[in-house]
Design a protein around this motif. Structure first.
Motif, PDB file in Angstrom:
ATOM      1  N   GLU A   1     -10.032  -4.960  11.499  1.00  0.00           N
ATOM      2  CA  GLU A   1     -10.439  -4.280  10.342  1.00  0.00           C
ATOM      3  C   GLU A   1     -11.151  -3.089  10.144  1.00  0.00           C
ATOM      4  OE1 GLU A   1     -11.746  -7.076   7.329  1.00  0.00           O
ATOM      5  OE2 GLU A   1     -10.239  -8.524   7.874  1.00  0.00           O
ATOM      6  N   GLY A   2     -12.079  -3.236  11.409  1.00  0.00           N
ATOM      7  CA  GLY A   2     -13.009  -1.775  11.332  1.00  0.00           C
ATOM      8  C   GLY A   2     -12.088  -0.541  11.686  1.00  0.00           C
ATOM      9  N   GLU A   3     -11.058  -0.651  12.771  1.00  0.00           N
ATOM     10  CA  GLU A   3     -10.135   0.121  13.097  1.00  0.00           C
ATOM     11  C   GLU A   3      -9.498   0.862  11.882  1.00  0.00           C
ATOM     12  OE1 GLU A   3      -7.260   1.070  16.844  1.00  0.00           O
ATOM     13  OE2 GLU A   3      -8.805  -0.422  17.095  1.00  0.00           O
ATOM     14  N   ILE A   4      -8.926  -0.046  10.923  1.00  0.00           N
ATOM     15  CA  ILE A   4      -8.099   0.435  10.191  1.00  0.00           C
ATOM     16  C   ILE A   4      -8.970   0.977   8.901  1.00  0.00           C
ATOM     17  CG2 ILE A   4      -6.526  -0.725   8.106  1.00  0.00           C
ATOM     18  CD1 ILE A   4      -5.544  -2.902  10.088  1.00  0.00           C
ATOM     19  N   GLU A   5     -10.078   0.364   8.716  1.00  0.00           N
ATOM     20  CA  GLU A   5     -11.122   0.975   7.646  1.00  0.00           C
ATOM     21  C   GLU A   5     -11.457   2.512   8.123  1.00  0.00           C
ATOM     22  OE1 GLU A   5     -14.450  -1.611   7.534  1.00  0.00           O
ATOM     23  OE2 GLU A   5     -13.511  -2.737   5.767  1.00  0.00           O
TER      24      GLU A   5
ATOM     25  N   LYS B   1       0.331   5.568  -8.623  1.00  0.00           N
ATOM     26  CA  LYS B   1       1.676   5.844  -7.812  1.00  0.00           C
ATOM     27  C   LYS B   1       1.226   6.249  -6.567  1.00  0.00           C
ATOM     28  CE  LYS B   1       4.051   8.878  -9.912  1.00  0.00           C
ATOM     29  NZ  LYS B   1       4.920   9.612 -10.862  1.00  0.00           N
ATOM     30  N   LEU B   2      -0.077   7.122  -6.317  1.00  0.00           N
ATOM     31  CA  LEU B   2      -0.598   7.673  -5.097  1.00  0.00           C
ATOM     32  C   LEU B   2      -1.030   6.525  -3.939  1.00  0.00           C
ATOM     33  CD1 LEU B   2      -2.762  10.516  -6.692  1.00  0.00           C
ATOM     34  CD2 LEU B   2      -1.012  10.806  -4.943  1.00  0.00           C
ATOM     35  N   PHE B   3      -0.878   5.256  -4.365  1.00  0.00           N
ATOM     36  CA  PHE B   3      -1.392   4.364  -3.346  1.00  0.00           C
ATOM     37  C   PHE B   3      -0.376   4.389  -2.086  1.00  0.00           C
ATOM     38  CE2 PHE B   3      -1.315  -0.048  -1.605  1.00  0.00           C
ATOM     39  CZ  PHE B   3      -2.682  -0.357  -1.363  1.00  0.00           C
ATOM     40  N   GLY B   4       0.954   4.631  -2.281  1.00  0.00           N
ATOM     41  CA  GLY B   4       1.951   4.614  -1.358  1.00  0.00           C
ATOM     42  C   GLY B   4       1.704   5.914  -0.324  1.00  0.00           C
TER      43      GLY B   4
ATOM     44  N   LEU C   1      -2.837  -5.892   6.084  1.00  0.00           N
ATOM     45  CA  LEU C   1      -4.184  -5.430   6.142  1.00  0.00           C
ATOM     46  C   LEU C   1      -4.565  -4.013   5.430  1.00  0.00           C
ATOM     47  CD1 LEU C   1      -5.504  -6.899   9.551  1.00  0.00           C
ATOM     48  CD2 LEU C   1      -6.436  -7.408   7.251  1.00  0.00           C
ATOM     49  N   VAL C   2      -3.672  -3.346   5.858  1.00  0.00           N
ATOM     50  CA  VAL C   2      -3.727  -1.763   5.239  1.00  0.00           C
ATOM     51  C   VAL C   2      -3.953  -1.961   3.901  1.00  0.00           C
ATOM     52  CG1 VAL C   2      -2.486   0.460   4.962  1.00  0.00           C
ATOM     53  CG2 VAL C   2      -2.686  -0.589   7.187  1.00  0.00           C
ATOM     54  N   ASN C   3      -2.912  -2.610   3.084  1.00  0.00           N
ATOM     55  CA  ASN C   3      -2.622  -2.788   1.640  1.00  0.00           C
ATOM     56  C   ASN C   3      -4.105  -3.465   1.170  1.00  0.00           C
ATOM     57  OD1 ASN C   3      -0.278  -2.105   0.305  1.00  0.00           O
ATOM     58  ND2 ASN C   3       0.594  -3.351   1.787  1.00  0.00           N
ATOM     59  N   GLU C   4      -4.698  -4.358   1.729  1.00  0.00           N
ATOM     60  CA  GLU C   4      -5.671  -4.908   1.237  1.00  0.00           C
ATOM     61  C   GLU C   4      -7.028  -4.041   1.274  1.00  0.00           C
ATOM     62  OE1 GLU C   4      -4.514  -9.494   3.067  1.00  0.00           O
ATOM     63  OE2 GLU C   4      -6.664  -8.661   3.227  1.00  0.00           O
ATOM     64  N   LEU C   5      -7.043  -3.597   2.497  1.00  0.00           N
ATOM     65  CA  LEU C   5      -8.618  -2.870   2.527  1.00  0.00           C
ATOM     66  C   LEU C   5      -8.369  -1.320   1.849  1.00  0.00           C
ATOM     67  CD1 LEU C   5      -8.710  -3.357   6.441  1.00  0.00           C
ATOM     68  CD2 LEU C   5     -10.059  -4.354   4.890  1.00  0.00           C
ATOM     69  N   LEU C   6      -7.123  -0.951   1.637  1.00  0.00           N
ATOM     70  CA  LEU C   6      -6.820   0.232   1.113  1.00  0.00           C
ATOM     71  C   LEU C   6      -7.144   0.262  -0.367  1.00  0.00           C
ATOM     72  CD1 LEU C   6      -6.097   3.333   1.862  1.00  0.00           C
ATOM     73  CD2 LEU C   6      -3.676   2.576   1.049  1.00  0.00           C
ATOM     74  N   LYS C   7      -6.692  -0.889  -1.089  1.00  0.00           N
ATOM     75  CA  LYS C   7      -7.081  -1.189  -2.427  1.00  0.00           C
ATOM     76  C   LYS C   7      -8.646  -1.358  -2.758  1.00  0.00           C
ATOM     77  CE  LYS C   7      -2.928  -3.524  -4.013  1.00  0.00           C
ATOM     78  NZ  LYS C   7      -2.209  -4.657  -3.873  1.00  0.00           N
ATOM     79  N   LYS C   8      -9.186  -1.792  -1.615  1.00  0.00           N
ATOM     80  CA  LYS C   8     -10.678  -2.208  -1.981  1.00  0.00           C
ATOM     81  C   LYS C   8     -11.337  -0.666  -1.863  1.00  0.00           C
ATOM     82  CE  LYS C   8     -11.636  -6.331   0.222  1.00  0.00           C
ATOM     83  NZ  LYS C   8     -12.167  -6.849   1.552  1.00  0.00           N
ATOM     84  N   LYS C   9     -11.030   0.103  -0.824  1.00  0.00           N
ATOM     85  CA  LYS C   9     -11.706   1.247  -0.544  1.00  0.00           C
ATOM     86  C   LYS C   9     -11.520   2.400  -1.822  1.00  0.00           C
ATOM     87  CE  LYS C   9     -13.643   1.015   3.454  1.00  0.00           C
ATOM     88  NZ  LYS C   9     -15.063   1.661   3.912  1.00  0.00           N
ATOM     89  N   LEU C  10     -10.229   2.479  -2.105  1.00  0.00           N
ATOM     90  CA  LEU C  10      -9.813   3.506  -3.134  1.00  0.00           C
ATOM     91  C   LEU C  10     -10.321   3.082  -4.354  1.00  0.00           C
ATOM     92  CD1 LEU C  10      -5.884   4.056  -2.601  1.00  0.00           C
ATOM     93  CD2 LEU C  10      -7.887   5.651  -2.468  1.00  0.00           C
ATOM     94  N   LYS C  11     -10.750   1.718  -4.956  1.00  0.00           N
ATOM     95  CA  LYS C  11     -11.447   1.486  -5.896  1.00  0.00           C
ATOM     96  C   LYS C  11     -12.923   1.974  -5.895  1.00  0.00           C
ATOM     97  CE  LYS C  11      -9.547  -2.752  -7.652  1.00  0.00           C
ATOM     98  NZ  LYS C  11      -9.459  -4.162  -7.144  1.00  0.00           N
ATOM     99  N   GLY C  12     -13.427   2.505  -4.956  1.00  0.00           N
ATOM    100  CA  GLY C  12     -14.643   2.964  -4.635  1.00  0.00           C
ATOM    101  C   GLY C  12     -15.944   2.109  -4.806  1.00  0.00           C
TER     102      GLY C  12
END
Ligand code: ZN
Length: 484
Positions: free
Chosen positions: A425-429, A452-455, A473-484
């Motif tokens: 997870e750390g590496e993906i983050e 739409k920019l998620f993709g 994992l990319v999907n899960e972590l990206l959603k979290k991070k993008l929410k800010g």
């Protein structure tokens, strides 16, 4: 043109010669082994010496009956060998022993699938005959003006299988041939190798305006030694005949040769009619009476044939008919598939990988599955790596290509290339943060509601990780991070 354009349909019938894999020739005890020194496998019978007499090989008859039964033919209780007379240097007797009025088997059929529908192609007849010798034309400058005859092939048993004029396109012709070859191979009576000439095909082709019942004038095509050539030659010849007809001219009945290099058919000679061969019963051979009991014995000995196997695959593995048709098209393919499923019991996953990437590679190299550098164990090992999440499906596609090229185990390739999927997870983050830092404008837009920019961000993260990040994992972590 335009309004009065006539639509034509092709009418195709195929004559196949298949070499039977008996150990000895059809009318003598000479060996049939391929590739021996020229003229070392001959005797007075197969070289047509005066006073020698042919005796029919029982195994040949048995093999031919097998094929007749496997194609739903009626086996004739009585059949007769006939002499087909013609002069050619590869034919020492001046005639070929074949069958004419009384063939061994008649009125069968082979089923193919056309647009998802089953279609029957009639088998008009199957008969036995002997092969001719082989001419070799001078291959060196010193021998260039000579031709040599090798009689090793003379008297090798053949069956000729004549289809009805039921084939309506080059693709159907290819499907019919593949099915027929499959049956011969399942029965283990012919290797079906077009390039080595153990499975040869001539085609009768004509065209007619769609809706017309009468047949047009046909030409006979020869010299096609692969499935691709048969389809290409037919395509060319159909176009040629349509052009002749549209020119207001008549198609000439003739034999044409397929010229591989130029991709055209070339007129060879006027077509012979049956009477040119002056057929008559061969007085040296007794008529064959085929015992009903023997036929039943042979029927009982038949293996599971392509259509039966296909139905079983649909039932047992619950795969679509389309998959089952392809996976049972050769015995080798069916065996490969069943071996994979035995080791990795997810039939549809195995089918998808075989029918997709693996067959594409084989087709590109014009290889059969028994020449495939990826064996079932290796394919299964790869499927397990996907399942365990060691590699992504996307990497697996590259991996299979590499396995095909090198014949290496997938585990070794993945290690050597560093293709292991990133699940840390750390590496993906870290990759996500980089992607966000590099694209502040897009981050802002996304947070304002441009979802739409998620993709786009998924793509960026994959770029950062060279496609190795675990997509879930990319999907899960990206959603979290993008929410800010
Ligand atoms: Zn012989």
């Amino acid at each position: 043109m335009g309004a009065n354009l006539v639509e034509y349909e092709p009418v195709i019938g195929l004559e196949v010669h298949a070499q039977l894999e008996t150990r000895s020739k059809i009318f003598c005890g000479c060996s049939t082994t391929f590739g021996e020194q020229p003229n070392t496998q001959t005797c007075p019978v197969c070289t047509g010496q005066p006073g020698s007499l042919p005796v029919v090989n029982r195994k040949t008859v048995e093999f031919a009956i097998k094929l007749g039964l496997a194609t739903s033919c009626r086996i004739a209780p009585f059949c007769l060998f006939a002499r087909k007379n013609y002069f050619y240097p590869d034919l020492p007797k001046g005639y070929q022993i074949s069958m004419y009025e009384y063939p061994l088997a008649e009125e069968g059929f082979i089923e193919i699938v056309v647009n998802g529908q089953k279609k029957r192609i009639q088998i008009i007849r199957i008969h036995m005959e002997e092969d001719a010798g082989k001419l070799k034309h001078g291959e060196t400058p010193e021998t260039e003006s000579f031709s040599y005859v090798d009689f090793n092939r003379t008297g090798v048993p053949l069956v000729e299988i004549v289809s009805g004029p039921d084939i309506r396109s080059p693709e159907e012709a290819g499907d019919y041939l593949r099915k027929l070859r499959g049956i011969l191979q399942y029965l283990e009576i012919c290797t079906g190798d077009m390039e080595k000439g153990t499975f040869r095909c001539d085609a009768n082709v004509s065209i007619r305006p769609k809706g017309q019942k009468e047949f047009g004038t046909r030409t006979e095509l020869k010299n096609m030694n692969s499935f691709r050539h048969v389809e290409k030659a037919l395509e060319y010849e159909i176009k040629r005949q349509i052009a002749v007809a549209e020119d207001g001219k008549d198609v000439v009945q003739e034999t044409r040769l397929w010229d591989v290099d130029q991709g055209v058919t070339i007129s060879m000679r006027g077509k012979e009619e049956a009477h040119d061969y002056r057929y008559f019963p061969d007085p040296d051979l007794v008529p064959l009476r085929i015992d009903e009991k023997w036929i039943e014995e042979i029927r009982k000995s038949l293996p599971e044939l392509p259509d039966e196997k296909k139905e079983r695959f649909i039932r047992q593995y619950e795969i679509p008919e389309y998959d089952a048709e392809i996976l049972t098209s050769t015995k080798a393919m069916a065996t490969y598939y069943e071996e994979c499923v035995r080791l990795f019991p997810e039939p549809k996953t195995v089918s998808n990988w075989m029918m997709g990437d693996l067959l594409r590679e084989l087709k590109r190299n014009e290889r059969e599955i028994d020449q495939c550098p990826v064996n079932p164990q290796h394919l299964v090992e790869m499927l397990e790596m996907i399942k365990e999440g060691t590699i992504s499906g996307k990497i697996a596609k590259d991996l299979l290509g590499e396995m095909y090229r090198t014949g290496e185990r997938p585990g070794k390739i993945v290690r050597d290339k560093g293709w292991v999927q990133i699940v840390d997870e750390g590496e993906i983050e870290k990759a996500i943060e980089k992607a966000m830092e590099g694209n502040p404008k897009q981050v802002e837009d996304y947070r304002k509601g441009k979802e739409k920019l998620f993709g786009f961000f998924v793509g960026e993260v994959m770029k950062q990780t060279k496609g190795k990040a675990n997509p879930k994992l990319v999907n899960e972590l990206l959603k979290k991070k993008l929410k800010g």
